[in-house]
Structure formats: C-alpha cells, structure tokens
Enzyme design. Structure first.
Site, PDB file in Angstrom:
ATOM      1  N   CYS A 125      61.982  -2.973  65.253  1.00 40.23           N
ATOM      2  CA  CYS A 125      62.139  -4.310  64.635  1.00 40.23           C
ATOM      3  C   CYS A 125      63.877  -3.873  63.877  1.00 40.23           C
ATOM      4  O   CYS A 125      63.573  -3.179  62.672  1.00 40.23           O
ATOM      5  CB  CYS A 125      61.440  -5.654  63.990  1.00 40.23           C
ATOM      6  N   ARG A 411      54.866  -8.947  70.284  1.00 45.38           N
ATOM      7  CA  ARG A 411      54.696  -6.687  69.590  1.00 45.38           C
ATOM      8  C   ARG A 411      53.468  -7.267  68.813  1.00 45.38           C
ATOM      9  O   ARG A 411      53.066  -5.700  69.276  1.00 45.38           O
ATOM     10  CB  ARG A 411      55.898  -6.448  69.794  1.00 45.38           C
TER      11      ARG A 411
END
Length: 435
Positions: A125, A411
């Site tokens: 991220c 995710r």
C-alpha cells in the site's frame, strides 16, 4: 472495472464471522522456510495477499496446498498446507515482492536456513515511507553481511554463507512489526542467545512466537517488548490455528457503531481491541465479550465525537484510523485524529469529502467536524484500510456509493460484501465484465 456498490440507510443486525488475521497468516506462512517438515495453518484467510505469498514460496521450493482455503463451514476451518523439504532458490523476485510489502518476511528465514538470500525491495500500500532499514539492522546484528544492489537486498552469513547466524542484542530505535517478525524468525536458528528490545507487541507477533515455540523454538518474553530467543539447530513441523483478525473485527465493530446497529462478531477477540473498545464506548457503542466472540451494540441515535491518536500496540491501531474517521465524520461534534505511524495515511480524506464530509488536514493531524448526512458518490480506494472506510461511509450515506480500485480491498478483507449483506447491508460487487 470491478466495483463495490453500497446503498446506505440500513441498520446492521446479526452475526458476522471474523476470519483469521492476514497480518498473522503471512509471517506464519514464512516459517515454512525454517523447517523441512510440514506446516499446517488452520483458520487461514482466503485473500489476494495470501495467494501472492504462496506463489513466492512456491518459487523458493515450497509445496503449497491452498485447496481447502475458502471452504470454511460451521464445523471446519479453512486450511493452508505448506511443506519446504528443500529450498531450491534463494531469490525472491521483484515481480512478486513488489505486489506486497510482507514479502520481505522471507528474508530472515532464508538467511537463517540457507545462509544467503536475495530479496527484492518490497511494494504494498502507498501509505507513506516504510523502509526496511530496521529489518536490515537486525539481520546485520545477527551476523549477516548486507548489500543493496539493483533494487535487491543481498544478505549472506560469514564464510560465504556457510556459517550460522549469531545471537546478538538488538535494540530497535522505533517499534516495527515486520522487523520484529523477521528478526525473531531468523534468531530461532541462530547460534546462541538473541535479545530483542523495543520489540513490537502486536497479537500477530504473539501468534507467530507461539507457532515457533510449538515447532521447537526457545522464546521467552512473548507479548512484551523484550524478547529472548535461544537458537536451536532445527525446527519441526506444526499445525497451528491463525488468530482472529482484530482489524477485521474492529472494522465490523465500527460498522455497528456507524449504522446504530447491533452485531455479534463470531471468533472476535475483545482483548485484542482494547484501545478501539474505549473509543467506541466514548462514541456511544458498547463492546462486550461473550462466549465465542464479541457483542457490539450502539446505544445512541448519533455517535459522539472522540479524539484519536494512533500508536504502536497496545495503542490505537493505525489500521483502524481510516474506519474510525468515517465514524467521526457523522458524529455529533468535532474530533481530532492524529496519525503517528505513517505520514501519508489520509488519502481517503478527499473521497470522504466528496461524500459530504467536513475534514481539514494539517500534516499528521485531521480535524473532523461531524455532518448530519453523507451522500453516495463514486469514490476510489487508495489503500486497503481506506477501502473499508469508504464502505463504512457508504453504509450511512443517502443514495449509492460506487467504490472502485477494490483490488486493495481484496488484499485484506475476505468476502466483506457477503458478510455485510448477511447482517442487512445493501451491498454488492460488480465485476465489470458485462459492459
């Protein structure tokens, strides 16, 4: 393009099963590199990050059986089986590591077992700088020679990789979950005693240590900031149950609070959510431990504003900051949120403002002035937890919220739309293939 569609206004009520923790399962998968015997993980979530690490491990020589993931029932937990009788490669390539930051967790186990490793610098991220310097500091203290070249970390023990790592006293200058995990795994096979000071204390690290102890590792101080590891020559196989995901449980607790609802979070651990429980109590939502989970119930018509500062565990989790901001957006009053972990974790703010939120950002501080109503809008996910915050906002917005870039969501949240729909949310996934 795949999207999540949410129509707000429904009060959530019912039971949601909490999956195994992604942030626990990933380092637990990496322990397969420390032993030639089988590792079986029960309650492992079926997520994109799990698949990514499984593919990386296969390239290193692991046999991975994920056929029983996603098959959980009332009588059986999902199971992931791993076996690495021989490591056939010490190189973790950019193509896989760049997809997920947690891939760096193969570094310590590879060096510990093989004496050498070549691991690409990680991705993940885009929530600010998350350097691997503490991982490298720890491994260097254990005797690994580290060089950075061509975007890779090259690590080697003494005598050309033929020597074992050596126990050492390691003091981290700041708390790092990943670095603690990497060093602890590496130290289990080092020669002599390793002391880790200022170690992270997250439940996921406790879970990792308990798994390693079951494999034969000698670790004391588990759950504290001072870990002591006495290295052993080899580790055995294990069957281990992954701890429940406290961030998923926390996200659903906020979902109950923001909709004025009442939920039972099956398998959730209240003792892992102390800081969130206190914030929710101030906001008007009560969390209580019950047999087999957590009971969450809103007691107010509108949540109260509460100031929040993220801190390393047992402080308030940075991974619940975005979700809590969505709650504060519709709260009565003003709240100040301070993000101390990552410097760029407010990328969801412009999307919340598109929905009608009143938020001002000054560096790491966000001032949130509660509004009476949010409005559905097309919004884009910037990272994993931002995705969840926008879904939460959509649950109370007037009209339809369309969330794109949901690969971030996948995710870390297992079937989130299915779970929310089961407790009364109007939410569905469109895969974008029908025109």
């Amino acid at each position: 393009m795949a999207e999540i569609l949410v129509n707000g206004g429904n009060r959530l009520q019912g039971e949601i099963p909490v999956s195994g923790a992604k942030n626990a399962a990933l380092p637990l998968m990496a322990v397969t590199l420390l032993t030639a015997e089988p590792v079986t993980l029960r309650n492992c979530p079926d997520l994109h990050d799990i698949s990514t690490l499984a593919n990386l491990l296969r390239g290193l020589g692991s046999e991975v059986d994920a056929s029983a993931l996603g098959l959980a029932s009332a009588d059986a937990l999902p199971v992931l089986r791993l076996h690495t009788p021989e490591i056939i490669s010490i190189r973790a390539p950019y193509e896989l590591v760049s997809q997920m930051r947690a891939s760096i967790l193969v570094l310590g186990p590879l060096v510990a077992r093989m004496g050498r490793a070549e691991v690409s610098l990680p991705g993940g991220c885009a929530i600010g700088s998350r350097p691997v310097d503490l991982h490298l500091l720890g491994l260097e203290a254990l005797g690994a020679h580290i060089t950075l070249r061509d975007g890779y970390v090259f690590a080697e023990t003494a005598h050309g990789g033929k020597a074992r790592l050596q126990g050492a006293k390691i003091t981290f200058p700041k708390v790092s979950v990943g670095a603690t995990e990497n060093v602890v795994m590496a130290a289990t096979l080092a020669e002599g005693r390793t002391e880790v000071l200022n170690a992270a204390q997250e439940p996921e690290i406790v879970d990792l240590c308990q798994c390693l102890i079951a494999m034969g590792a000698q670790i004391s101080g588990v759950g504290t900031s001072h870990l002591i590891i006495d290295g052993v020559e080899n580790l055995g196989g294990v069957t281990h149950q992954v701890v429940a995901d406290r961030i998923e449980a926390g996200t659903f607790a906020v979902a109950a609070a923001i909709t004025g609802g009442e939920l039972i979070l099956k398998n959730g651990r209240l003792d892992h959510l102390g800081s969130l429980v206190r914030v929710l109590a101030e906001a008007g939502t009560v969390c209580a431990e019950i047999s087999g989970g957590i009971h969450v119930a809103s007691t107010v018509d509108r949540p109260h504003a509460v100031n929040v500062t993220t801190q390393p565990y047992p402080g308030f989790p940075t991974d619940l900051q975005a979700q809590t901001m969505s709650l504060m957006v519709v709260a009565d009053g003003s709240a100040v949120l301070t993000e101390t972990i990552f410097e760029n974790r407010y990328m969801h703010v412009p999307e919340l403002i598109r929905m009608g939120a009143n938020i001002e950002i000054d560096g790491r501080i966000a001032v949130v002035r509660g509004v009476d109503r949010l409005y559905g809008a097309p919004v884009k996910a910037s990272d994993l937890r931002a995705s969840a915050s926008l879904i939460l906002a959509g649950l109370v917005a007037t009209g339809e919220t369309r969330l794109s870039d949901i690969h971030h969501l996948d995710r870390g949240y297992e079937r989130i739309e299915e779970k929310l729909r089961g407790v009364g949310a109007t939410i569905e996934r469109h895969d974008g293939t029908d025109g």
